[in-house]
Design a protein around this motif. Sequence first.
Motif, PDB file in Angstrom:
ATOM      1  N   UNK A  78      37.008  10.993 -14.216  1.00  0.00           N
ATOM      2  CA  UNK A  78      36.162  10.480 -15.766  1.00  0.00           C
ATOM      3  C   UNK A  78      34.763   9.926 -15.347  1.00  0.00           C
ATOM      4  N   UNK A  79      33.891   9.892 -16.359  1.00  0.00           N
ATOM      5  CA  UNK A  79      32.637   9.116 -16.473  1.00  0.00           C
ATOM      6  C   UNK A  79      32.646   7.716 -17.196  1.00  0.00           C
ATOM      7  N   UNK A  80      32.324   6.756 -16.445  1.00  0.00           N
ATOM      8  CA  UNK A  80      32.328   5.521 -17.223  1.00  0.00           C
ATOM      9  C   UNK A  80      31.147   5.244 -17.949  1.00  0.00           C
ATOM     10  N   UNK A  81      31.437   5.106 -19.479  1.00  0.00           N
ATOM     11  CA  UNK A  81      30.490   5.043 -20.266  1.00  0.00           C
ATOM     12  C   UNK A  81      30.043   3.294 -20.507  1.00  0.00           C
ATOM     13  N   UNK A  82      30.980   2.472 -20.395  1.00  0.00           N
ATOM     14  CA  UNK A  82      30.744   1.054 -20.858  1.00  0.00           C
ATOM     15  C   UNK A  82      32.104   0.158 -20.422  1.00  0.00           C
ATOM     16  N   UNK A  83      31.542  -1.154 -20.128  1.00  0.00           N
ATOM     17  CA  UNK A  83      32.492  -1.928 -19.630  1.00  0.00           C
ATOM     18  C   UNK A  83      32.301  -3.231 -20.505  1.00  0.00           C
ATOM     19  N   UNK A 110      35.615   5.432 -21.259  1.00  0.00           N
ATOM     20  CA  UNK A 110      35.236   6.770 -20.410  1.00  0.00           C
ATOM     21  C   UNK A 110      35.090   7.727 -21.267  1.00  0.00           C
ATOM     22  N   UNK A 111      34.341   8.868 -20.512  1.00  0.00           N
ATOM     23  CA  UNK A 111      34.220   9.924 -21.283  1.00  0.00           C
ATOM     24  C   UNK A 111      35.076  10.968 -20.299  1.00  0.00           C
ATOM     25  N   UNK A 112      35.986  11.884 -21.253  1.00  0.00           N
ATOM     26  CA  UNK A 112      36.998  12.671 -20.621  1.00  0.00           C
ATOM     27  C   UNK A 112      36.251  13.994 -20.097  1.00  0.00           C
ATOM     28  N   UNK A 113      35.524  13.919 -19.270  1.00  0.00           N
ATOM     29  CA  UNK A 113      34.554  15.110 -18.865  1.00  0.00           C
ATOM     30  C   UNK A 113      34.721  15.139 -17.293  1.00  0.00           C
ATOM     31  N   UNK A 114      35.327  16.054 -16.494  1.00  0.00           N
ATOM     32  CA  UNK A 114      35.796  17.367 -17.154  1.00  0.00           C
ATOM     33  C   UNK A 114      37.089  17.614 -17.329  1.00  0.00           C
ATOM     34  N   UNK A 115      37.973  16.493 -17.517  1.00  0.00           N
ATOM     35  CA  UNK A 115      39.389  16.606 -17.608  1.00  0.00           C
ATOM     36  C   UNK A 115      39.705  17.489 -19.315  1.00  0.00           C
ATOM     37  N   UNK A 116      39.131  16.946 -20.160  1.00  0.00           N
ATOM     38  CA  UNK A 116      38.996  17.608 -21.367  1.00  0.00           C
ATOM     39  C   UNK A 116      37.863  18.506 -21.667  1.00  0.00           C
TER      40      UNK A 116
END
Length: 223
Positions: A78-83, A110-116
């Motif tokens: 996944x791609x982390x957007x914020x903490x 997190x952004x669920x790309x590419x899983x979704x």
Amino acid sequence: MKRIVTGLSAAAAIITLALPAHAAQKPVDFRRTVFVPVAQKMLTLEAPKSMCFLDQATYAEDMLFQAFAGEVRQKSGQFLLAVFMDCNDLANSTGWDSPDGTLPNVGLVTWMNPAIGETTPLNRQDYLDMREASFLQYAANSADGLVPDKTVHRSENSVSLGMTGTVGSQTPQIKSTAMISTTALRHIPIEVTLRYTGTAPPALDKVYPLMDKFMAQQIALNK
């Protein structure tokens, strides 16, 4: 999504030695709201009360963000957007390097790309229906020693699963409560992970309402 929950420990440990000392700051200096470009859209994220987002414009906080991002990318793709972390801990550079090994209370978005995918064509309720069917096993795969709740929690806005147990090799071991939740913001599939550690982390029946409120707020901000 393997071991994201306890993988947070590694990220915090990695960064501890690299953090430079700096003067204590007021929590008000840290951001409660961030704007994140995702899939050619701009998402607005707001941290829970008393928690603040890492500021990537700050050297030490960007290093911590990148450590978390590496864990997320390696273990889930996944791609982390914020903490976000406790504002006082973040302002004073405490909480992630406690001498008793206690790790910070932390949240990841997190952004669920590419899983979704970059986006989902489904409306939110259909997306949650789809995720709910397999979410128990999906979230349990990340527990890595923690004990998952027996049933999935479904609200109008999200699907969540909590887990409890201990982390670390200290004696006594550190108690931990964690939760994973998913929703779609403007058709962008996101996942939120909350983790609390310490002598008395909140029970799951306290965290589910917190997660429900957090998800509802993100949806309200991104209509």
